[in-house]
Design an enzyme around this catalytic site. Structure first.
Site, short mmCIF file in Angstrom:
data_model
loop_
_atom_site.label_atom_id
_atom_site.label_comp_id
_atom_site.label_asym_id
_atom_site.label_seq_id
_atom_site.Cartn_x
_atom_site.Cartn_y
_atom_site.Cartn_z
N GLU A 143 0.82 -1.21 0.00
CA GLU A 143 0.00 0.00 0.00
C GLU A 143 0.85 1.26 0.00
O GLU A 143 0.54 2.24 -0.67
CB GLU A 143 -0.93 0.00 1.22
N VAL A 146 2.46 3.29 -3.32
CA VAL A 146 1.74 4.16 -4.24
C VAL A 146 1.01 5.25 -3.47
O VAL A 146 0.14 4.96 -2.65
CB VAL A 146 0.73 3.37 -5.09
N GLY A 148 1.66 7.34 -1.01
CA GLY A 148 1.82 7.63 0.41
C GLY A 148 0.61 7.29 1.25
O GLY A 148 0.20 6.13 1.33
N GLY A 201 13.44 18.74 1.24
CA GLY A 201 13.42 17.29 1.32
C GLY A 201 12.37 16.64 0.45
O GLY A 201 12.17 15.42 0.51
N LYS A 219 4.49 3.75 -9.98
CA LYS A 219 3.18 3.68 -9.32
C LYS A 219 2.08 3.31 -10.30
O LYS A 219 1.20 2.50 -9.99
CB LYS A 219 2.88 5.03 -8.66
N GLY A 316 6.07 11.47 2.96
CA GLY A 316 6.28 11.96 4.32
C GLY A 316 6.21 10.84 5.34
O GLY A 316 5.63 9.78 5.11
#
Length: 444
Positions: A143, A146, A148, A201, A219, A316
């Site tokens: 999961e 793709v 986040g 970043g 993805k 993130g």
């Protein structure tokens, strides 16, 4: 070959589910933090405890801001595959080859469930991983690979599993979306915004995976395999965004469009698949045009489910760790879906060539200094007309660099036709440099 996945994650639904994590970067440490902060919540939702028992990373001494005492440390990540105290291997190192590939394949051969955020690995080794997963009854869940924190895989593999989707795609890379958003909102140049993305970043020191479309392509390849069937990754058409300027974004806006980096796949007759990644003009009023910054968005469409769009943070620590744990929770509950949501193995097929793709196109043509724009427009219309390409709209403006530019919106033409025309335009004595062509994707 058919098989049914058994729950390889544990022999008891009440015993703890024990994780071995390879890679203690942002996501790996995020997973440990989430587990510790939400231990009671996870126990209530799964009926059992979930704990990290072993880890592996390149540097033992680095301060990661979390307490790792009490965890067994493997200097060689591949050792997690054969650690008898590990039920689930969580691979968060990244990279399509090398140690990550060896760890995942060895874990599957050992019958261990694997959870990974490694999009490149899954996309480029789809056939091998599917075979190992089926052969050894070992679930491979991804999961977090793709979009986040967006449950993109679950939507396609589970939410619309009963429908034969006809189309899927959207904004699949947050870095490219951040850059295009900042260029549109501030008027700053591509290179300037890219540096900001690197400083924050969002982009790596080598940003090619993001801005050249390869991250989105990985993805899209995964989503396509679930929705339609596995594809040969290298047959997927990929174009990047390095040539897009702030002028292009502003001129597209004047025409009623926004520029977004899209990945799109469609089901074609006779079990064929069309898939591509490229920057496109989309209507400014469309839902995807409102998805800005580092956010991602996925749209699916099928005859029964209709259009569905989901959006959220595409990267993130928090969102990606949450996506990793969504897979771990499935395993803790005893759920282990086949790799692509099907119990049969399918060999990858090549995507259909995109040269036959019919679309309208945005053309940006830079003129040499002494050329009159109106005269050039008529000459260029003639060249396009000779190739049976109509011009729906056309105007000229002066770029930020002081160049005279023509902005054209063509009628429907194949991508192959546009690619044939661009060299003809470039050879014209009144044109400076190579014209830019961007596909128009007319979304609702």
């Amino acid at each position: 070959m058919t098989s049914v996945h058994r729950n390889t994650a544990s022999s008891s639904v009440t015993s703890p589910l024990r994780l071995g994590i390879a890679g203690l970067g942002t996501v790996g440490t995020g997973v440990i933090r989430l587990l510790r902060e939400h231990a009671d919540l996870l126990r209530h939702r799964t009926g059992r405890s979930i704990e990290v028992v072993a880890v592996s990373a390149r540097n033992r001494t680095r301060d990661r801001g979390i307490d790792l005492s009490g965890l067994h440390w493997h200097d060689d990540p591949v050792a997690l595959a054969n650690d008898p105290n590990v039920d689930v291997v969580v691979e968060l190192m990244g990279g399509a080859e090398g140690t990550a590939h060896t760890l995942v394949t060895e874990a599957l051969k050992a019958g261990k469930a694997v959870v990974t955020a490694n999009k490149a690995l899954v996309a480029r080794h789809a056939e091998e991983l599917a075979h190992l997963s089926h052969q050894h009854g070992a679930p491979l869940l991804f999961e977090a690979a793709v979009a986040g924190g967006i449950p993109a895989i679950k939507v396609v593999r589970e939410g619309v599993a009963a429908d034969a989707l006809t189309r899927l795609g959207g904004i699949l890379n947050g870095t490219s979306n951040f850059i295009l958003t900042e260029m549109a909102e501030t008027g700053r140049a591509f290179e300037d915004v890219l540096k900001e993305a690197q400083d924050k970043g969002y982009a790596e020191a080598d940003p090619s995976a993001d801005i050249d479309g390869w991250d989105a392509a990985h993805k899209l390849s995964i989503l396509t395999a679930i929705a339609f069937r596995p594809i040969v990754f290298d047959s997927l058409a990929v174009s990047g965004m390095r040539r897009i300027t702030t002028d292009d974004i502003h001129q597209a806006r004047k025409l009623g469009y926004a520029i977004k980096m899209l990945g799109v796949a469609r089901r074609l007759p006779e079990d064929r698949v069309e898939a591509w990644v490229q920057p496109c003009l989309i209507p400014a009023r469309s839902g995807l045009a409102q998805v800005n910054g580092v956010y991602n968005a996925l749209t699916t469409e099928g005859p029964f489910s209709g259009p569905i769009t989901i959006s959220g943070q595409g990267a993130g620590e928090g969102p990606t760790a949450d996506a990793v744990m969504a897979d771990v929770i499935d395993l803790a509950r005893g759920h282990g879906l086949p790799l692509w949501g099907r119990v049969d193995e399918q060999a990858p097929i090549p995507c259909e060539p995109v040269e036959g793709l019919v679309s309208r196109f945005y053309l940006r043509i830079t003129l040499k200094g002494s050329v009159e724009a109106e005269t050039a427009l008529e000459d260029i219309r003639t060249v396009l007309g000779n190739e049976d390409v109509a011009v729906e709209k056309g105007h000229h403006h002066t770029s930020q660099k002081g160049d005279a530019q023509l902005i054209l919106l063509t009628g429907p033409v194949t991508l192959g036709g546009i690619n044939r025309i661009l060299p003809l335009l470039e050879e014209m004595p009144l044109i400076k440099g190579t014209p830019l062509a961007l596909k128009v994707e007319d979304l609702p």
